[in-house]
Design an enzyme around this catalytic site. Structure first.
Site, PDB file in Angstrom:
ATOM      1  N   HIS A   1     112.039 -33.562  34.850  1.00 13.98           N
ATOM      2  CA  HIS A   1     111.043 -32.681  35.464  1.00 13.98           C
ATOM      3  C   HIS A   1     109.887 -33.406  36.124  1.00 13.98           C
ATOM      4  O   HIS A   1     108.935 -32.755  36.554  1.00 13.98           O
ATOM      5  CB  HIS A   1     110.453 -31.729  34.423  1.00 13.98           C
TER       6      HIS A   1
ATOM      7  N   LYS B   1     106.798 -17.815  42.977  1.00 16.10           N
ATOM      8  CA  LYS B   1     106.276 -16.498  42.585  1.00 16.10           C
ATOM      9  C   LYS B   1     105.399 -15.925  43.694  1.00 16.10           C
ATOM     10  O   LYS B   1     105.445 -14.734  43.990  1.00 16.10           O
ATOM     11  CB  LYS B   1     105.481 -16.624  41.276  1.00 16.10           C
TER      12      LYS B   1
ATOM     13  N   THR C   1     107.035 -23.902  40.502  1.00 24.80           N
ATOM     14  CA  THR C   1     107.673 -22.595  40.338  1.00 24.80           C
ATOM     15  C   THR C   1     106.655 -21.513  40.684  1.00 24.80           C
ATOM     16  O   THR C   1     107.028 -20.429  41.116  1.00 24.80           O
ATOM     17  CB  THR C   1     108.174 -22.400  38.892  1.00 24.80           C
TER      18      THR C   1
ATOM     19  N   LYS D   1      97.417 -23.495  38.491  1.00 18.84           N
ATOM     20  CA  LYS D   1      98.385 -24.426  37.929  1.00 18.84           C
ATOM     21  C   LYS D   1      97.631 -25.367  37.007  1.00 18.84           C
ATOM     22  O   LYS D   1      96.395 -25.328  36.967  1.00 18.84           O
ATOM     23  CB  LYS D   1      99.080 -25.228  39.032  1.00 18.84           C
ATOM     24  N   ARG D   2      98.334 -26.213  36.254  1.00 16.66           N
ATOM     25  CA  ARG D   2      97.640 -27.194  35.451  1.00 16.66           C
ATOM     26  C   ARG D   2      96.746 -28.054  36.333  1.00 16.66           C
ATOM     27  O   ARG D   2      97.047 -28.279  37.508  1.00 16.66           O
ATOM     28  CB  ARG D   2      98.654 -28.084  34.707  1.00 16.66           C
TER      29      ARG D   2
ATOM     30  N   LYS E   1      97.945 -32.663  42.027  1.00 17.30           N
ATOM     31  CA  LYS E   1      98.017 -31.301  42.559  1.00 17.30           C
ATOM     32  C   LYS E   1      96.860 -31.027  43.520  1.00 17.30           C
ATOM     33  O   LYS E   1      96.830 -30.021  44.216  1.00 17.30           O
ATOM     34  CB  LYS E   1      98.026 -30.282  41.421  1.00 17.30           C
TER      35      LYS E   1
HETATM   36  C1  NBG Z   1     107.089 -29.772  35.734  1.00 17.40           C
HETATM   37  C2  NBG Z   1     106.885 -30.170  37.177  1.00 17.40           C
HETATM   38  C3  NBG Z   1     106.992 -28.970  38.089  1.00 17.40           C
HETATM   39  C4  NBG Z   1     108.292 -28.236  37.822  1.00 17.40           C
HETATM   40  C5  NBG Z   1     108.392 -27.899  36.348  1.00 17.40           C
HETATM   41  C6  NBG Z   1     109.698 -27.226  36.013  1.00 17.40           C
HETATM   42  C7  NBG Z   1     106.660 -31.105  33.737  1.00 17.40           C
HETATM   43  C8  NBG Z   1     106.867 -32.390  33.029  1.00 17.40           C
HETATM   44  N1  NBG Z   1     107.165 -30.984  34.951  1.00 17.40           N
HETATM   45  O1  NBG Z   1     106.954 -29.400  39.423  1.00 17.40           O
HETATM   46  O2  NBG Z   1     105.626 -30.791  37.326  1.00 17.40           O
HETATM   47  O3  NBG Z   1     108.360 -27.069  38.575  1.00 17.40           O
HETATM   48  O4  NBG Z   1     108.312 -29.071  35.583  1.00 17.40           O
HETATM   49  O5  NBG Z   1     110.781 -27.978  36.433  1.00 17.40           O
HETATM   50  O6  NBG Z   1     106.039 -30.197  33.198  1.00 17.40           O
END
Ligand code: NBG
Length: 793
Positions: free
Chosen positions: A350, A642, A638, A530-531, A536
Site C-alpha cells: 500500500h 468517493k 480512495t 485525509k491523513r 499529501k
Molecule cells: C494507503 C495509501 C493510499 C491507498 C490506501 C489503500 C497505507 C499504508 N497506504 O494511497 O497511502 O489508497 O493505502 O490502498 O495506509
C-alpha cells in the site's frame, strides 16, 4: 426492491418495542435515544441472522475456496445505517420511529464510529468486506478488537490534542462474543533445537460481526480477536492483600488488544506492536486450520480451499507462522509446509514510502518469536540459494527482518493498488524481487463501496440518479455511464446541481451550529480530507488559500468566485511537522474568517476529529476534490474515488488512482496540474531545487513573506519561521516546484465554476465515469486473478 422490505411497519414496531422492554429493560416513556438505538440495532441484527446463517450454510455446502482477509485495521464507521440501507429497512424503521416521535437521524448519530483503523488502508478493508458480501464471495475478515480505536482529535489553540477513543464503553450490539472459539498465542521463551518452549501465553478470543451485502442476501463474518489471560487470577495473592500483583497477568494480556497503533505509516518499533501483529496472525491461522480440518483431512489441499490476503506487511508473519503450525503442530515436513504456505498467501502493498516499509530488528524478533526467527532464516537461505540474489535482496539484512521482502517471497501473488503504483513497485522498491520472481506482481486498482459512499451518504443525488437511469446503478455501478445520454437534458443537469446544493445547505447549517462559522451554500466548497502527511501537501493548499486571500484584499471588488476551504484529517501523534501544519491551517483560518474585507468570499473550516462519519457528511457537499500529492507518492487514494462518485470535480496530480479517474471521466473534466512522477523524481535530485523554485515564483515568495511577518500569529511572529525555512532549504515534496502550476489550475477551476450550468455538466460527466471506482469491480478482480474464488450468489 429488496428481500427484506416485506416486513411491515407493525412487525418492525413489535420487534423494536420488545427489545426495548426485554433486552434493555426500559419502558417506552423513559427510553433515551441510546435505548432506541440499541433496540433498533438488535431488531435489525435479528433480521440479518437468517442471511448470515444461509451464507454460512451455502459456503459449507459448496466446498469451494474461502477467502481470508487479514488486516490490522478495519475502519468500519457506523454500522446501523449501513445495515438498514443494505437490507432495505430504512423506510420501515423511519416509519416506526416517526410514530414514536423519535428522530431517526438522532438514533443513527448516537452510534460511535468503529474506528479500528488509521486511514485508507483500514477503510479499504471495510469496503472490501462489504463488496465481498454483496458479491456472495465466501470470505472472512480477521482483525483485532481494539478497545480503543483511533484517538479522538481536538483542537486547543489550533493545536491537535489527542484524546482516547472509547467506543466499547457501551455494549456493542453488532458483535457476538464466542468464548468457545479461543486459541493460545505463545511468545518468548527458548528453543530446544526446533522445539519452542514459550514463556508467555495469552488467549485470543473471537468476537464475530456479520457484514451484510447489498439487498441483504448475503452476510460474511468479520472475526475480531480480543486478548484474554491464560492464567487465572491469583486468588491467594489477592487474599494476601497484593491486589495489583494478583491482577497482573490479566492486565498484561489485555494490553495486547487495548489500543490501535496510531501511526499512519511509520512503525513505532515497539515490542507490543510486534506482539499484536503475531497475535492477529496466529489466531487467524489457527482458526483457518481448525475450520479446514473439520472438513478435510489432507493438508496438501489447503491451497485449493484457502486464499489468504495479507493487507500490507503487518500480518506477514503468516508465512513463518503457517509453516510452524504445519510442521510443529501437524507434523508436516519443511518442504510440504513451505509449499502449502506459499500456495495460500498473497500480499498487497500500500505504499512506496521508504519509511513505511516495515522492518524488525533480528534481536527483537528472536526474542519475542524465536521459532519464527529460525524459520525466517531458513526461508531466507532458500530464497538466496534459489535465486542467487545478492545480500541486498535478502530478507534479513543489517540485522533487520524486512517484512516486505518476507511477504513477497512467501506469496503467490503480490499486488499494487493502482496502475501507476504497481508500475512503480516493479521499477523501484521491488525491482530486484520482480526480476527474481517475474509475474508475481500484478495490479488491482482500489475501489470504494457505492452503498455507503453514495446510496447512504448522498440521498439527494441517489434520488436524481434513480429518477434518471433507474435503480440498476445500486448493484452495477457501471450503469452510471447511462447518464451520458442525459447530458443534453437541462433538467437533469439542474437536478444534479440542486442535489449538490441541498447537501451544501445541510453542511452550512452543521458548520454554523458546530463550528460557529456559517457558510454560503453558493460558494464553491473546496475540500481536502485525509491523513495529514507532507506528501499529501495540505501545505500547498493552505498556501493557495493565503494567495487567494491576499489577492482578494488587493482588489475586493473584482469578480471573485466565493470559496470555502474545508480541511479535515488527523496527524500521527509523533509527527511534529504534520502537527505544525494543522496549527498553521487553524491560525490562517482564524485570521481569514474574521477578515471583514474578504468576508464571504473566503472561509476556512477545519472540523476536528475527521472520521468515516465526517467523510459521509463532507463528501456529498464537495464541489472540488483536492488530490494534490506529489506524483509517485500516493499509492492509490480512495477518497478521490468517493468525491468523483458524488459529482465533485478533481484538482489533482497524475498520482495514484487519479490517473485512472482522469481517464474514466475524461481529461477535459479534470483539473490537472504539476509534475509527473518521473519529473518529480528528477527534480527532487537537483541540488537547491527548493530555492530555485521559490526564486522563480513570485506568489511563493509573497506567501512566505507574509508568513515570516507573522500575520497569522501576531502574538508569536516567529512561530512558523522554521516551516518557512524548510520550504527554502528542503521541500522534499516539491510544493514550491508545483505551486505555480497549481495556482493556474485553481484559476481554471474558478472560471469553470462561474458558469454553473457548465459546472453541472462536468459534474455529470464525473459521476457517469465513476462506474469503475466501485470496490465490487476491485473484488471481482481479486477473485479472478488472485484468489480463484467463486461467487455463491
Ligand atoms: C494507503 C495509501 C493510499 C491507498 C490506501 C489503500 C497505507 C499504508 N497506504 O494511497 O497511502 O489508497 O493505502 O490502498 O495506509
Amino acid at each position: 426492491m429488496t428481500v427484506m422490505n416485506d416486513l411491515s411497519d407493525d412487525a418492525m414496531r413489535l420487534r423494536i418495542t420488545q427489545h426495548l422492554t426485554y433486552t434493555l429493560g426500559k419502558d417506552k416513556s423513559h427510553a433515551s435515544v441510546y435505548d432506541w438505538r440499541m433496540a433498533v440495532s438488535y431488531s435489525v441484527r435479528d433480521i440479518l441472522i437468517e442471511p448470515w446463517f444461509n451464507a454460512a450454510r451455502k459456503t459449507y455446502e459448496a466446498q469451494g475456496k474461502r477467502v481470508y482477509y487479514l488486516s490490522m485495521e478495519f475502519l468500519i464507521g457506523r454500522i446501523l445505517e449501513d445495515a438498514m440501507v443494505n437490507m432495505g429497512l430504512l423506510e420501515t424503521v423511519q416509519n416506526v420511529l416517526d410514530g414514536e416521535g423519535i428522530s431517526l437521524s438522532d438514533v443513527i448519530e448516537d452510534e460511535p464510529d468503529a474506528a479500528l483503523g488509521n486511514g485508507g488502508l483500514g477503510r479499504l478493508a471495510a469496503c472490501f468486506l462489504e463488496s465481498m458480501s454483496t458479491l456472495a464471495c465466501p470470505a472472512y475478515g480477521y482483525g483485532i478488537r481494539y478497545e480503543h480505536g483511533l484517538f479522538r482529535q481536538k483542537f486547543e489553540g489550533g493545536r491537535q490534542v489527542e484524546h482516547p477513543e472509547d467506543w466499547l464503553n457501551q455494549p456493542h450490539p453488532w458483535e457476538f462474543e464466542r468464548p468457545e472459539a479461543r486459541y493460545i498465542i505463545p511468545f518468548k521463551g527458548h528453543l530446544d533445537g526446533t522445539s519452542w518452549h514459550p514463556s508467555e501465553t495469552v488467549y485470543a478470543r473471537a468476537y464475530d460481526m456479520p457484514v451484510v451485502g447489498w439487498q441483504g442476501k448475503w452476510a460474511n463474518t468479520l472475526r475480531l480477536w480480543g486478548a484474554h489471560p491464560t492464567e487465572l487470577f491469583d486468588l491467594e495473592q489477592f487474599n494476601s492483600g497484593d491486589h495489583t500483583a494478583a491482577a497482573a497477568p490479566e492486565a498484561l494480556a489485555r494490553t495486547l488488544s487495548r489500543v490501535l497503533y496510531p501511526e499512519d505509516r511509520t512503525d513505532s518499533g515497539k515490542e507490543l506492536r510486534l506482539k499484536q501483529e503475531f497475535f492477529l496472525t496466529s489466531a487467524a491461522l489457527q482458526d483457518i486450520l481448525r475450520r479446514f480440518l473439520s472438513e478435510y483431512d489432507d493438508l496438501s489441499l489447503l491451497p485449493n480451499k484457502v486464499a489468504i490476503q495479507l493487507n500490507d506487511t503487518h500480518p506477514a508473519l503468516a508465512g513463518p507462522e503457517l509453516i510452524r503450525l504445519l510442521m510443529d503442530v501437524h507434523g508436516l515436513d519443511w518442504r510440504a509446509a513451505k509449499d502449502i504456505t506459499q500456495g495460500c498467501l498473497n500480499y498487497t502493498n500500500h505504499t512506496l514510502l521508504p519509511e513505511a516499509l516495515e522492518v524488525w530488528s533480528t534481536w527483537l524478533m528472536g526474542n519475542v518469536l524465536p521459532r519464527h526467527m529460525q524459520i525466517i532464516e531458513r526461508i531466507d537461505a532458500e530464497h538466496q540459494a534459489a535465486t542467487l540474489c545478492g545480500a541486498d535482496l535478502a530478507i534479513v539484512r543489517h540485522d533487520q527482518v524486512h517484512m516486505g521482502t518476507l511477504a513477497f517471497v512467501m506469496a503467490t501473488h503480490v499486488n499494487g493498488v493502482s496502475g501507476l503504483h504497481t508500475q512503480l513497485m516493479r521499477e523501484t522498491v521491488f525491482s530486484g524481487l520482480n526480476g527474481l520472481y517475474p509475474d508475481r506482481i500484478l495490479n488491482q486498482t482500489n475501489g470504494v463501496t457505492p452503498r455507503r459512499w453514495l446510496r447512504l451518504s448522498n440521498r439527494a443525488l441517489s434520488r436524481v440518479l434513480t429518477d434518471t437511469i433507474g435503480t440498476g446503478w445500486e448493484r452495477d455501478l457501471d450503469q452510471l455511464a447511462n447518464l451520458h445520454a442525459h447530458e443534453a437534458n437541462r433538467d437533469v443537469r439542474d437536478a444534479i446541481g440542486a442535489a449538490k446544493r441541498e447537501n451544501k445547505v445541510a453542511l452550512s447549517n452543521w458548520s454554523a451550529h458546530h463550528l460557529g462559522v456559517p457558510l454560503d451554500p453558493d460558494a464553491m466548497f473546496d475540500v481536502q480530507i485525509k491523513r495529514m502527511h507532507e506528501y499529501k501537501r495540505q501545505l500547498m493548499n493552505i498556501f493557495e488559500t493565503i494567495a487567494r486571500w491576499s489577492a482578494i484584499r488587493a482588489d475586493p471588488n473584482a469578480n471573485w468566485t466565493p470559496r470555502v476551504k474545508i480541511f479535515g484529517g488527523k496527524a500521527a501523534p509523533g509527527y511534529v511537522f504534520a502537527k505544525d501544519v494543522i496549527r498553521f491551517i487553524n491560525d490562517v483560518g482564524h485570521v481569514i474568517n474574521n477578515d471583514p474585507v474578504t468576508g464571504d468570499l473566503l472561509k476556512v473550516i477545519y472540523p476536528a476529529n475527521y472520521n468515516v462519519s465526517m467523510a459521509q457528511r463532507l463528501i456529498p457537499a464537495a464541489d472540488l476534490s483536492e488530490q494534490i500529492s506529489t506524483a509517485g507518492k500516493e499509492a492509490s487514494g480512495t477518497g478521490n474515488m468517493k468525491f468523483t462518485m458524488n459529482g465533485a470535480l478533481t484538482i489533482g496530480t497524475l498520482d495514484g488512482a487519479n490517473v485512472e479517474i482522469r481517464e474514466q471521466v475524461g481529461a477535459e473534466n479534470f483539473f490537472l496540474f504539476g509534475m509527473t512522477a518521473g519529473q518529480a523524481q528528477d527534480r527532487a535530485r537537483i541540488k537547491d531545487h527548493a530555492r530555485t523554485a521559490i526564486l522563480s515564483s513570485q506568489p511563493m515568495q509573497d506567501i512566505l513573506q507574509i508568513i515570516v511577518e507573522g500575520r497569522f500569529n501576531p502574538d508569536e511572529p516567529a512561530r512558523y519561521h522554521s516551516l518557512v525555512d524548510t520550504m527554502w532549504h528542503h521541500d522534499p515534496f516539491l510544493v514550491a516546484s508545483d505551486f505555480d502550476s497549481y495556482l493556474a489550475a485553481q484559476s481554471r477551476v474558478d472560471a469553470a465554476y462561474g458558469n454553473q450550468d457548465h459546472w453541472n455538466t462536468l459534474a455529470l460527466r464525473n459521476i457517469a465515469g465513476a462506474g469503475q471506482l466501485s470496490s465490487d469491480r476491485t473484488i471481482k478482480g481479486y477473485m479472478a486473478d488472485i484468489w480463484g474464488a467463486k461467487s455463491l450468489a
